[in-house]
Every structure is written in C-alpha cells, then in structure tokens.
Design an enzyme around this catalytic site. Structure first.
Site, mmCIF file in Angstrom:
data_model
loop_
_atom_site.group_PDB
_atom_site.id
_atom_site.type_symbol
_atom_site.label_atom_id
_atom_site.label_comp_id
_atom_site.label_asym_id
_atom_site.label_seq_id
_atom_site.Cartn_x
_atom_site.Cartn_y
_atom_site.Cartn_z
ATOM 1 N NE ARG A 15 33.757 32.785 23.789
ATOM 2 C CZ ARG A 15 34.710 31.293 23.790
ATOM 3 N NH1 ARG A 15 35.514 31.508 22.910
ATOM 4 N NH2 ARG A 15 34.036 30.404 24.436
ATOM 5 C CG ASP A 16 34.607 28.809 20.959
ATOM 6 O OD1 ASP A 16 33.852 28.501 19.764
ATOM 7 O OD2 ASP A 16 33.163 28.117 21.787
ATOM 8 C CB CYS A 240 39.060 27.308 19.987
ATOM 9 S SG CYS A 240 41.098 28.090 20.636
#
Ligand code: HMG
Ligand code: MG
Length: 301
Positions: A15-16, A240
C-alpha cells in the site's frame, strides 16, 4: 515499560510502498508481493486502499488484488478506508481489518483527504462504527506526528488529541506516522511518552518514514518505551502522494536485521524477505534502499 522480547511487523509496502510509484505495477505483481511477504512470516501485510482512484490511481485495483491473494491463516491483510464508499468496497472484498487514517496537521488533512481534522474524525467515527458492526477490526493512523510537510512543527497536543479520538472509536491499535521522516530519537520518544498517557503503549505502533535516515534510531528509542509493533516496507519502498519529498518507510529488512541482532523475535525469515524485496524491485526497475538487503545481496553474489 521495558524493551519487548517480541515485535510484530506490519509490512505496508503493497500500500504505502506502491501508492506513490509513478510507474504502473501490475495487479499480478502486487499479488505476488503480498503472497511472498505473508510466506516470509509477516503477521500483517497492508494490502491496498479503497480510496478515490482520482486521488490515488495506483490503488484502483485493490479489489482485484484482494481477490487474487492467498489468504494465509494467521496473516492479517488490512486496507485503508477513508469514507463510507471505501468501507462498502472493503465489505464486498471480505476484508477483515480496515485502517482509518487521520492527521495531526490541519493542512495535511486537507491535502490528503480533502477535509479538516474535525470533519475527518466525524467521518471516521461513522466508518469505524459500521466496520465494527460488520465484524471488522479497525486500526487508526495519525500522520505528521513529528512534523508536517506544509506546517513544519506539529504541536504534541494535536497528536494526543487525535489519538484520544481514535481510541474512543475503538481502534484496537494506533499507528503513529512520521510521514516525512523528520523526527529524531529524543522527540520520537517524547511523542510516545505523551501519547501513551492516553493510549496504552502496547496499543501503539510506529510508522516511520526514513527520509532523513533517522528511522532505525527513532525505533530503538521507542522500543525502549515498550512499543512492540512496527510498520515497515520491504526494500524501503514508500511515500505519500500528498507529502512532497517524503521517501519510503523504514525498510523491513533493516528492522529485521536490527531486531535479530538484539534477540528480539519477529517470526520473519530474512532470506524470504530479501527475495520478496528483490522481486518487487525488479518489477519496479530499481534497487532496494535497504542497506541490509544490499549487503545480503552483495555477499550472496
Ligand atoms: P473528495 O474529492 O472530497 O471526495 O475526496 P468525494 O466524496 O467528493 O468524491 C470524489 C469522487 O471520488 C467521486 O467520484 C466519488 O465517487 C469518488 P465522481 O463522482 O467524481 O466520479 N470516491 C471514491 N471512489 C472510490 N473509493 C472511495 C471513494 N470516495 C470517493 N472510497 C477522498 C475525498 C477521501 C475520497 C479522497 O481525498 C481520497 O481518496 N484520499 C485518499 C488519499 C490517500 O490515499 N492518501 C495516501 C494514504 S495516507 C498516507 O499515506 C499516510 C500513512 O501512510 C501514514 C503516514 O505515513 O503518515 C497512512
Ligand atoms: Mg506512510
């Protein structure tokens, strides 16, 4: 609290690690990465995010990823959920654990999820309630606990306040994100000391990005306060999209190497872990940023 003898690692790379990748990673490669990580002994692998594909196109295939992985008994596969729409996706995909993700910085909250901290907490409260009613576990994230890419320093009381709110929503664990990796050990430790006044330390996790090379030192300082859950990303992938300049999470290989050396158990097989990192790095056409992985690969070659 003393240093734990066992630490649980949550690998957030699928995910990240992949949410900020400019290139497209195939669904099949994501599935293989997740399966390799669970086979390497990771007790939790963050498998994706049910977020808007307009905001984060890299996570648009999360439902397909979840349909393709081999769910190993004993491994958890949390996914990020920002709102009711995301929760619907998670329920349809038979997700057992979601993560709601707030921030201690007002500007980051606006840039990341397009609402104020206050609005986000209201939204998360409804999502958490519905998720719990559906039999899911709910994890809470707080971003920018040691600094914000837009506001700089973040007052500790903001972190403590959001932690208290997530705790009131029955999050079983709260993961504290140094989103842009600006923390240093004494500040990281002071942050843990402050947050553990309102949420017991055994329900706190560290989610440290390694932008300034401080993550391992920060983790060590917080292990001494009793923290026993660490979010890491294989090969040091991560970032991010709404935190300009932020680099990857602390590399799982570096953390496992350190913990093995300290006789702190993780249950993770280093050889299988390094192979998983090599696999995804080949798919991405880059080298792992993990020093331990680089050294192990060099010694093997
Ligand atoms: P918004 O634009 O305010 O939402 O975004 P909206 O409700 O107005 O919807 C806009 C469009 O998105 C609509 O589509 C919705 O249907 C759709 P349209 O009608 O225009 O065609 N939509 C969705 N589609 C799929 N799934 C959904 C969903 N929700 C709306 N769940 C929103 C608000 C929260 C949706 C958006 O800002 C968003 O998705 N943000 C996610 C950002 C993100 O994923 N950031 C990275 C993760 S956080 C992070 O990395 C930090 C962390 O690692 C910890 C740390 O390091 O600190 C966790
Ligand atoms: Mg992160």
């Amino acid at each position: 609290m003393s240093r734990p003898s066992r630490v649980e690692i949550v690998d957030v790379a699928p995910r990240d690690g992949l949410q900020a990748e400019p290139g497209k990673v195939s669904t099949a490669d994501k599935i293989e990465l997740i399966d390799r990580l669970s086979a390497a002994g990771l007790p939790a692998v963050e498998a994706g995010a049910f977020v808007s594909p307009k905001w984060v196109p890299q996570m648009a295939d999360t439902a397909d990823v979840l349909a393709g992985i081999q769910r190993r008994p004993g491994t958890r596969y949390p996914v990020l959920v920002p709102n009711a729409r995301g929760l619907e996706g998670a329920i349809t995909s038979r997700v057992e654990e979601i993560a709601i993700f707030g921030a201690a910085s007002e500007t980051f909250s606006q840039k990341n999820i397009n609402c104020s901290i206050e609005e986000s907490l209201e939204r998360f409260c409804a999502v958490a309630e519905a998720a719990l009613a559906a039999g899911m576990r709910v994890r809470g994230y707080i971003s920018c606990v040691l600094g914000c890419p837009y506001e700089g320093e973040v007052p500790m009381e903001n972190v403590v306040r959001v932690a208290r709110e997530l705790d009131a929503m029955s999050c079983y664990e709260i993961s504290l994100g140094d989103t842009i990796g600006v923390g240093t050990p004494a500040r990281a430790r002071a942050m843990i000391d402050a947050v553990s006044e309102v949420v017991p330390v055994d329900r706190l996790a560290l989610h440290f990005h390694d932008t300034y090379g401080q993550a391992l030192a920060n983790i060590l300082a917080c292990l001494d306060a009793g923290v026993a859950t660490l979010d890491c990303a294989v090969a040091g992938l991560g970032g991010c999209p709404y935190a300009p300049g932020a680099s990857g999470n602390v590399a799982t290989e570096d953390v496992v190497y350190m913990l093995d050396g300290m006789d702190i158990e993780t249950g993770v097989d280093m050889t299988a872990l390094v192979d998983a990192g090599r696999f995804i790095c080949e798919a991405l056409g880059r080298e792992p940023t993990s020093k331990a992985a680089q050294a192990i690969q060099a010694n093997a070659g």
